[in-house]
Design a protein around this motif. Structure first.
Motif, PDB file in Angstrom:
ATOM      1  N   ILE A 137      -7.440   3.978  -2.584  1.00 31.32           N
ATOM      2  CA  ILE A 137      -7.243   4.600  -3.894  1.00 31.32           C
ATOM      3  C   ILE A 137      -8.584   5.126  -4.377  1.00 31.32           C
ATOM      4  O   ILE A 137      -9.610   4.456  -4.244  1.00 31.32           O
ATOM      5  CB  ILE A 137      -6.673   3.585  -4.899  1.00 31.32           C
ATOM      6  CG1 ILE A 137      -5.321   3.057  -4.429  1.00 31.32           C
ATOM      7  CG2 ILE A 137      -6.526   4.221  -6.280  1.00 31.32           C
ATOM      8  CD1 ILE A 137      -4.790   1.912  -5.258  1.00 31.32           C
ATOM      9  N   ARG A 185       1.912   4.565 -11.687  1.00 33.19           N
ATOM     10  CA  ARG A 185       2.696   5.747 -11.292  1.00 33.19           C
ATOM     11  C   ARG A 185       2.311   6.945 -12.147  1.00 33.19           C
ATOM     12  O   ARG A 185       2.105   8.052 -11.628  1.00 33.19           O
ATOM     13  CB  ARG A 185       4.185   5.441 -11.439  1.00 33.19           C
ATOM     14  CG  ARG A 185       5.080   6.628 -11.124  1.00 33.19           C
ATOM     15  CD  ARG A 185       6.545   6.271 -11.331  1.00 33.19           C
ATOM     16  NE  ARG A 185       7.400   7.463 -11.230  1.00 33.19           N
ATOM     17  CZ  ARG A 185       8.706   7.468 -11.480  1.00 33.19           C
ATOM     18  NH1 ARG A 185       9.308   6.345 -11.843  1.00 33.19           N
ATOM     19  NH2 ARG A 185       9.401   8.586 -11.379  1.00 33.19           N
ATOM     20  N   ARG A 190      -1.653  11.272  -3.064  1.00 34.33           N
ATOM     21  CA  ARG A 190      -1.377  10.732  -4.394  1.00 34.33           C
ATOM     22  C   ARG A 190       0.089  10.894  -4.803  1.00 34.33           C
ATOM     23  O   ARG A 190       0.652  10.007  -5.447  1.00 34.33           O
ATOM     24  CB  ARG A 190      -2.300  11.349  -5.444  1.00 34.33           C
ATOM     25  CG  ARG A 190      -1.978  12.761  -5.895  1.00 34.33           C
ATOM     26  CD  ARG A 190      -2.916  13.154  -7.050  1.00 34.33           C
ATOM     27  NE  ARG A 190      -2.700  14.544  -7.460  1.00 34.33           N
ATOM     28  CZ  ARG A 190      -1.886  14.910  -8.444  1.00 34.33           C
ATOM     29  NH1 ARG A 190      -1.199  13.989  -9.110  1.00 34.33           N
ATOM     30  NH2 ARG A 190      -1.749  16.185  -8.772  1.00 34.33           N
ATOM     31  N   TYR A 203       2.036   8.056  -3.447  1.00 31.75           N
ATOM     32  CA  TYR A 203       1.882   6.761  -4.119  1.00 31.75           C
ATOM     33  C   TYR A 203       2.726   6.703  -5.388  1.00 31.75           C
ATOM     34  O   TYR A 203       3.259   5.642  -5.741  1.00 31.75           O
ATOM     35  CB  TYR A 203       0.409   6.475  -4.438  1.00 31.75           C
ATOM     36  CG  TYR A 203       0.053   5.006  -4.244  1.00 31.75           C
ATOM     37  CD1 TYR A 203       1.008   4.006  -4.396  1.00 31.75           C
ATOM     38  CD2 TYR A 203      -1.232   4.626  -3.897  1.00 31.75           C
ATOM     39  CE1 TYR A 203       0.689   2.670  -4.201  1.00 31.75           C
ATOM     40  CE2 TYR A 203      -1.557   3.295  -3.699  1.00 31.75           C
ATOM     41  CZ  TYR A 203      -0.591   2.317  -3.850  1.00 31.75           C
ATOM     42  OH  TYR A 203      -0.915   0.995  -3.659  1.00 31.75           O
ATOM     43  N   THR A 232       0.855  -1.180   0.000  1.00 32.19           N
ATOM     44  CA  THR A 232       0.000   0.000   0.000  1.00 32.19           C
ATOM     45  C   THR A 232       0.893   1.232   0.000  1.00 32.19           C
ATOM     46  O   THR A 232       2.093   1.151   0.243  1.00 32.19           O
ATOM     47  CB  THR A 232      -0.935   0.044   1.234  1.00 32.19           C
ATOM     48  OG1 THR A 232      -0.170  -0.218   2.415  1.00 32.19           O
ATOM     49  CG2 THR A 232      -2.065  -0.980   1.111  1.00 32.19           C
ATOM     50  N   CYS A 233       0.286   2.375  -0.240  1.00 26.71           N
ATOM     51  CA  CYS A 233       1.019   3.632  -0.375  1.00 26.71           C
ATOM     52  C   CYS A 233       1.825   3.959   0.874  1.00 26.71           C
ATOM     53  O   CYS A 233       1.296   3.949   1.992  1.00 26.71           O
ATOM     54  CB  CYS A 233       0.015   4.749  -0.654  1.00 26.71           C
ATOM     55  SG  CYS A 233       0.723   6.403  -0.718  1.00 26.71           S
ATOM     56  N   PHE A 236      -1.102   8.317 -11.028  1.00 26.80           N
ATOM     57  CA  PHE A 236      -1.046   9.190  -9.849  1.00 26.80           C
ATOM     58  C   PHE A 236      -0.430  10.540 -10.190  1.00 26.80           C
ATOM     59  O   PHE A 236      -0.906  11.585  -9.732  1.00 26.80           O
ATOM     60  CB  PHE A 236      -0.278   8.504  -8.721  1.00 26.80           C
ATOM     61  CG  PHE A 236      -1.083   7.463  -7.992  1.00 26.80           C
ATOM     62  CD1 PHE A 236      -2.092   7.823  -7.119  1.00 26.80           C
ATOM     63  CD2 PHE A 236      -0.832   6.121  -8.198  1.00 26.80           C
ATOM     64  CE1 PHE A 236      -2.851   6.865  -6.452  1.00 26.80           C
ATOM     65  CE2 PHE A 236      -1.574   5.141  -7.542  1.00 26.80           C
ATOM     66  CZ  PHE A 236      -2.578   5.514  -6.671  1.00 26.80           C
ATOM     67  N   THR A 278       6.017   5.707  -4.169  1.00 27.97           N
ATOM     68  CA  THR A 278       6.004   4.299  -3.758  1.00 27.97           C
ATOM     69  C   THR A 278       6.147   3.384  -4.960  1.00 27.97           C
ATOM     70  O   THR A 278       6.952   2.431  -4.951  1.00 27.97           O
ATOM     71  CB  THR A 278       4.698   3.979  -3.007  1.00 27.97           C
ATOM     72  OG1 THR A 278       4.513   4.900  -1.929  1.00 27.97           O
ATOM     73  CG2 THR A 278       4.714   2.563  -2.455  1.00 27.97           C
ATOM     74  N   LEU A 289      -5.013   8.874  -3.665  1.00 29.08           N
ATOM     75  CA  LEU A 289      -5.014   8.018  -2.473  1.00 29.08           C
ATOM     76  C   LEU A 289      -5.427   8.867  -1.284  1.00 29.08           C
ATOM     77  O   LEU A 289      -4.759   9.864  -0.967  1.00 29.08           O
ATOM     78  CB  LEU A 289      -3.634   7.400  -2.255  1.00 29.08           C
ATOM     79  CG  LEU A 289      -3.411   6.328  -1.183  1.00 29.08           C
ATOM     80  CD1 LEU A 289      -3.462   6.890   0.243  1.00 29.08           C
ATOM     81  CD2 LEU A 289      -4.424   5.185  -1.308  1.00 29.08           C
TER      82      LEU A 289
END
Length: 442
Positions: free
Chosen positions: A317, A408, A367, A370, A182-183, A411, A373, A418
């Motif tokens: 999300i 990616r 966001r 993420y 998860t983020c 986002f 991430t 997110l």
């Protein structure tokens, strides 16, 4: 993400409309003729700048069939995952740069009927006959009804198995030591993935006002990252996951870390948790799988598991608005999250508010975190590419590289977000015992 628009002829005018077209000409006519990437194909044709940094190479006739029978994202994904379409200039473990360049060109035009007829004639009828997709693809929605009603316990278990029970070893390479899918929350741009994941759990723990002796329910707990974080701080935790491999890994980690007296992870549907009176409930990455129509029942379940004054942190999300269809696109639905649904944070908040007895006290968007991430997950996959291919096969490894790099971009472009939504269970008089201002460090 592909878009379509009407357009006049490109790439040769009348020749495109009447003469036999090469594969590169077909691509160029469909994409507007103003390419920034280089396109090459197995028939020897090419289009686009010769010095382009990135490109597409269509390697086989099977790839053509995938592209023709499923226009847009799904056909591109099928051809790429099967190895029939190559992203030139990028490693499949991290194709982010090539996808960004490709996304700039993916604005498909609707050719005139004359050009369409010539495209069909040039390709040949054999490419319009559907063929079996790559084995990583889930059944289409209409076929999944045979597995049970949408978001029934049986069907939810099947789609979770499809995505999460790939290989714990594979996930260890991609996700890193935290095994957190998860983020993350980056305290600064230079922070490592592990530091950011630790910071995410710290933030959620603090928002939930947890302290030693409290009881936490973590639904959709994955490999038990939040479960173990809270247990290390004296909280009694129950986690629930539909993934058998996640539950097995998490339970062993609990034993290895000496947390068995405080923590457990169950291989079960969250709806089968019967205990009540929890001080807090965390839902980190589960809401995407619930289905928007089931939000009221989902939030009522959480409310009924909390004590008065208990806290909920919902990490999910979302879409950037509350207007679009909640269903995921064809690629995500067939290859990543079957039956997944996304909506805006406003709808999540309103559905939570509408059940009664819960007050939303805070909301924020992560966001940008993420995107970072996913960058780091792609980096991990790239570093472990050979081992990943040996563990899960090249097709699955290519799928994960594509999916993470594509998300990616989503986002970064504000196509998806997110959100954390923090709420508390009110007493019968509508009261709460919360501080007047946020009590956590951002």
């Amino acid at each position: 993400m592909t878009t379509f628009k009407d357009s006049p002829l490109h790439a040769g005018g009348d020749a495109v409309a009447t003469g036999r077209m090469t594969l590169a000409q077909i691509f160029e006519s469909l994409m507007g003729g103003d390419l920034t990437i280089r396109i090459t194909a197995y028939d020897g044709s090419s289009a686009g700048p010769e010095d382009a940094e990135f490109g597409l190479n269509l390697k086989t006739p099977r790839g053509t069939t995938y592209l023709v029978t499923a226009p847009g994202d799904l056909g591109l994904a099928r051809a790429y995952i099967a190895g029939d379409l190559e992203l030139v200039g990028a490693h499949p473990g991290d194709p982010y740069g090539a996808l960004r360049a490709l996304a700039a060109d993916l604005h498909f035009n609707r050719p005139s009927p004359l050009v369409l007829a010539n495209i069909a004639r040039s390709l040949g009828i054999e490419h319009f006959k559907p063929i079996a997709p790559p084995p990583q693809e889930a059944l289409p929605r209409w076929r999944r009804f045979a597995e049970g009603l949408r978001h029934s316990k049986a069907r939810d278990a099947e789609v979770i198995h499809h995505h999460y029970d790939v290989s714990n070893t594979f996930y260890e390479w991609v996700l890193g030591p935290s095994m957190t899918y998860t983020c993350a929350v980056y305290p600064e741009l230079e922070a490592s993935l592990e530091a950011a994941q630790e910071n995410k759990y710290r933030l959620i723990f603090d928002k939930l006002r947890l302290k030693p002796g409290d009881r936490l329910l973590d639904i959709g707990c994955g490999w038990g990252g939040m479960v173990r974080y809270a247990a290390h701080r004296g909280v009694k935790v129950i986690g629930a996951t539909l993934s058998a491999e996640q539950a097995q890994w998490a339970q062993q980690a609990i034993i290895d870390e000496g947390l068995s007296d405080l923590a457990e992870v169950r291989h079960s549907d969250y709806r089968d948790v019967t205990e009540t009176g929890f001080d807090a409930v965390s839902s980190i990455g589960l809401t995407e799988h619930i289905g928007v129509a089931n939000y009221p029942a989902y939030f009522k379940f959480i409310r009924d598991r909390l004590r008065v004054g208990g806290m909920l942190l919902n990490h999910c999300i979302t879409r950037p608005d509350n207007l679009k269809n909640s269903r995921a696109g064809s690629f995500i639905d067939r290859y990543v999250f079957p039956d997944g649904e996304l909506t805006g944070s406003g709808k999540i908040i309103s559905k939570l508010q509408d059940i009664g007895g819960m007050e939303v006290v805070h909301e924020e968007n992560f966001r940008d975190h993420y995107a970072l991430t996913l960058r780091d997950w792609n980096k991990n996959l790239l570093e472990h590419w050979d081992e990943a291919v040996e563990e899960v096969g090249e097709g699955t490894a290519r799928l994960w590289g594509l999916y993470m790099a594509g998300c990616r971009i989503g986002f970064e472009r504000d196509i998806i977000q997110l959100h954390h939504v923090l709420a508390t269970k009110l007493d019968d008089q509508g009261g709460n015992d919360l501080p007047l201002r946020p009590w956590w460090n951002a």
